[in-house]
Design a protein around this motif. Structure first.
Motif, PDB file in Angstrom:
ATOM      1  N   VAL A   1     -12.706  -2.781  -1.965  1.00 43.70           N
ATOM      2  CA  VAL A   1     -11.733  -3.459  -1.021  1.00 43.70           C
ATOM      3  C   VAL A   1     -10.911  -2.683  -0.197  1.00 43.70           C
ATOM      4  O   VAL A   1     -10.697  -1.436  -0.638  1.00 43.70           O
ATOM      5  N   PRO A   2     -10.594  -3.024   1.045  1.00 42.82           N
ATOM      6  CA  PRO A   2      -9.780  -2.165   1.951  1.00 42.82           C
ATOM      7  C   PRO A   2      -8.445  -2.157   1.484  1.00 42.82           C
ATOM      8  O   PRO A   2      -7.928  -3.017   0.748  1.00 42.82           O
ATOM      9  N   VAL A   3      -7.774  -1.326   2.252  1.00 41.28           N
ATOM     10  CA  VAL A   3      -6.080  -1.378   2.385  1.00 41.28           C
ATOM     11  C   VAL A   3      -5.730  -2.560   2.593  1.00 41.28           C
ATOM     12  O   VAL A   3      -6.151  -3.044   3.713  1.00 41.28           O
ATOM     13  N   LEU A   4      -4.717  -3.203   1.709  1.00 40.67           N
ATOM     14  CA  LEU A   4      -4.129  -4.588   2.217  1.00 40.67           C
ATOM     15  C   LEU A   4      -2.989  -4.336   3.131  1.00 40.67           C
ATOM     16  O   LEU A   4      -1.890  -3.772   2.756  1.00 40.67           O
ATOM     17  N   VAL A   5      -3.328  -4.703   4.453  1.00 42.88           N
ATOM     18  CA  VAL A   5      -2.418  -4.331   5.543  1.00 42.88           C
ATOM     19  C   VAL A   5      -1.967  -5.828   6.026  1.00 42.88           C
ATOM     20  O   VAL A   5      -2.818  -6.838   6.749  1.00 42.88           O
ATOM     21  N   ASN A   6      -0.653  -6.245   6.033  1.00 48.35           N
ATOM     22  CA  ASN A   6      -0.324  -7.363   6.558  1.00 48.35           C
ATOM     23  C   ASN A   6       0.035  -7.103   7.972  1.00 48.35           C
ATOM     24  O   ASN A   6       0.175  -6.204   8.497  1.00 48.35           O
ATOM     25  N   HIS A   7      -0.158  -8.448   8.663  1.00 46.95           N
ATOM     26  CA  HIS A   7      -0.090  -8.419  10.230  1.00 46.95           C
ATOM     27  C   HIS A   7       1.496  -8.505  10.325  1.00 46.95           C
ATOM     28  O   HIS A   7       1.787  -9.423   9.718  1.00 46.95           O
TER      29      HIS A   7
ATOM     30  N   PRO B   1      -5.794 -13.062  10.728  1.00 50.03           N
ATOM     31  CA  PRO B   1      -4.319 -12.561  10.661  1.00 50.03           C
ATOM     32  C   PRO B   1      -3.698 -13.260   9.267  1.00 50.03           C
ATOM     33  O   PRO B   1      -4.073 -14.465   9.130  1.00 50.03           O
ATOM     34  N   GLY B   2      -2.754 -12.500   8.836  1.00 54.00           N
ATOM     35  CA  GLY B   2      -2.303 -13.239   7.534  1.00 54.00           C
ATOM     36  C   GLY B   2      -1.104 -12.263   6.893  1.00 54.00           C
ATOM     37  O   GLY B   2      -0.946 -11.061   7.235  1.00 54.00           O
ATOM     38  N   CYS B   3      -0.682 -12.697   5.842  1.00 54.40           N
ATOM     39  CA  CYS B   3       0.225 -11.815   5.160  1.00 54.40           C
ATOM     40  C   CYS B   3       0.162 -12.197   3.557  1.00 54.40           C
ATOM     41  O   CYS B   3       0.029 -13.492   3.132  1.00 54.40           O
ATOM     42  N   PHE B   4       0.329 -11.243   2.692  1.00 50.74           N
ATOM     43  CA  PHE B   4       0.229 -11.214   1.255  1.00 50.74           C
ATOM     44  C   PHE B   4       1.765 -10.781   0.864  1.00 50.74           C
ATOM     45  O   PHE B   4       2.267  -9.882   1.376  1.00 50.74           O
ATOM     46  N   PHE B   5       2.425 -11.652  -0.297  1.00 47.06           N
ATOM     47  CA  PHE B   5       3.700 -11.300  -0.575  1.00 47.06           C
ATOM     48  C   PHE B   5       3.865 -11.377  -1.971  1.00 47.06           C
ATOM     49  O   PHE B   5       2.998 -11.995  -2.696  1.00 47.06           O
ATOM     50  N   TRP B   6       5.079 -10.843  -2.599  1.00 46.20           N
ATOM     51  CA  TRP B   6       5.338 -10.976  -4.111  1.00 46.20           C
ATOM     52  C   TRP B   6       6.186 -12.093  -4.412  1.00 46.20           C
ATOM     53  O   TRP B   6       7.337 -12.242  -3.578  1.00 46.20           O
ATOM     54  N   LEU B   7       6.056 -12.822  -5.424  1.00 46.42           N
ATOM     55  CA  LEU B   7       6.863 -13.768  -5.823  1.00 46.42           C
ATOM     56  C   LEU B   7       7.385 -13.401  -7.268  1.00 46.42           C
ATOM     57  O   LEU B   7       6.655 -12.969  -8.208  1.00 46.42           O
ATOM     58  N   GLY B   8       8.892 -13.075  -7.437  1.00 47.32           N
ATOM     59  CA  GLY B   8       9.484 -12.725  -8.517  1.00 47.32           C
ATOM     60  C   GLY B   8       8.929 -13.509  -9.750  1.00 47.32           C
ATOM     61  O   GLY B   8       9.100 -14.765  -9.657  1.00 47.32           O
TER      62      GLY B   8
END
Length: 395
Positions: free
Chosen positions: A299-305, A345-352
């Motif tokens: 898999v590639p580097v996860l790059v958020n837009h 395009p998209g975004c991945f984020f952390w949920l505590g």
């Protein structure tokens, strides 16, 4: 969404939390490995049927693609959750601990599945006026294969933007962490067979020892990072297994090594296969061994837009307040959500998902004693639902 609508969304999510926590615990008790998630998928389908949400199953393995359509045509926003567990023996001591020896939801994908179903329930009574919200329940994230399989079977067809989250036990529940640009590392795999000439351990001069060669390779491969890349270009080369021989007095004929290669920049990821190939062949030649290297880009580097990351930030701040959002630190851990981001395009984020106090000392992802603060489940569901509705209203 207005402020009052967001408050009602959070209240509704909190009111339904017990049901989704119980659902998550059931998944946790009966985990399934990558591409084996048949029971998990069946449970998801039952909930989608109950909610009256149409879906397509068996996508990319046991994956499910569900669709909430508005009254009018418009953009499509995708939300994704992964469903698979890990080959780890659970030691959490939870009353709902895994009943399947050697298999555990040690990464919280059971919670991700419950969160997306919770978002689906919130959205089912708030269907968009226009456009569609696509729900992707994905197989096989842990082996970096599920996203590619889903895409190959049309999961992203017509999607304008995609969003996903991952729980983080070292971040207190109630907080969200976002980052623009690169967030997670690329993941490549190497497999290496070294062939020498076996013989008696007391007469090494009559052999070609692949263990000595393998030992030199383990150390030598570290120079791929320390002496061939800039100190400002982070990368990791780790040999995770070395199998050779069975007897203390026998030099084996061959040695088998496997490893993982990580980078935080697509250009660095592209450089590393050539560097590693040269080092392997040169060191093996010096030790008179034959080397068979198999290098697999996973898999590639996860790059958020940037624009989509800004949308996540705005939706988070509007829902829970700016003070509960922090900047995510970069990590070399990988995620096949990065494959989706190569297409749309998209975004991945952390949920505590850690304790409110002392989260920094919590057991991390993939640990046999990993636990999840279930307070994160209703918040994650509300956040995904509000994000999707916000985007459809503004695209």
């Amino acid at each position: 969404m207005s402020g009052s609508e967001r408050i009602r969304l959070l209240e509704e999510a909190a009111g339904r939390a017990d049901k989704w926590i119980e659902f998550r615990r059931d998944l946790h008790r009966y985990p399934e490995l990558s591409f084996e998630e048949a029971e998990t998928a069946a449970k998801v389908r039952r909930e989608l049927d109950r909610l009256g949400i149409p879906y397509r199953s068996g996508v990319g393995g046991h994956g499910i693609v569900a669709e909430l359509n508005g009254a009018e045509s418009g953009p499509t926003i995708a939300l994704r959750a992964d469903m698979d567990a890990l080959p780890i023996q659970e030691e959490s001591g939870a009353p709902f601990a895994s009943e399947r020896p050697g298999v555990m939801h040690a990464c919280g994908h059971d919670a991700h599945t419950a969160i997306l179903l919770g978002a689906a329930e919130l959205l089912a009574s708030r269907r968009p006026a226009r456009g569609s919200i696509r729900l992707l329940f994905q197989s096989a994230e842990e082996i970096n294969a599920g996203a590619k399989a889903m895409i190959a079977e049309g999961a992203l067809d017509g999607v304008d933007e995609i969003y996903g989250l991952h729980n983080l036990p070292t971040l207190p529940a109630g907080l969200v962490a976002t980052r623009r640009g690169a967030l997670m590392g690329s993941v490549d795999r190497l497999e290496l067979t070294l062939t020498g000439r076996g013989g008696h351990g007391a007469i090494p001069n009559e052999t070609i020892d692949p263990i000595v060669c393998a030992s030199a390779l383990v150390m030598g491969l570290q120079t791929a990072v320390s002496r061939e890349l800039s100190p400002f270009e982070p990368a990791v080369v780790t040999i995770g297994s070395l199998q050779a021989g069975h007897a203390n007095n026998v030099i084996p004929h061959r040695a088998e090594l496997t490893g993982t290669v990580r980078a935080f920049d697509p250009a660095v990821q592209a450089k590393l296969p050539g560097i590693i190939k040269r080092l392997v062949e040169g060191i093996a030649y010096g030790y008179r061994c034959q080397a068979d290297l198999r290098y697999m880009e996973q898999v590639p580097v996860l790059v958020n837009h940037d624009a989509q990351a800004a949308f996540v930030e705005a939706a988070t701040d509007a829902l829970i307040g700016r003070e509960r959002r922090v900047e995510a630190a970069p990590t070399m851990a990988g995620e096949d959500f990065s494959v989706y981001l190569k297409h749309v395009p998209g975004c991945f984020f952390w949920l505590g998902s850690g304790p409110r106090q002392g989260a920094e000392n919590a057991y991390g992802l993939h640990h046999p004693q990993y636990t999840l603060n279930e307070e994160c489940i209703p918040l994650g569901a509300a956040l995904l639902a509000s994000l999707a509705l916000d985007r459809l209203n503004h695209i």
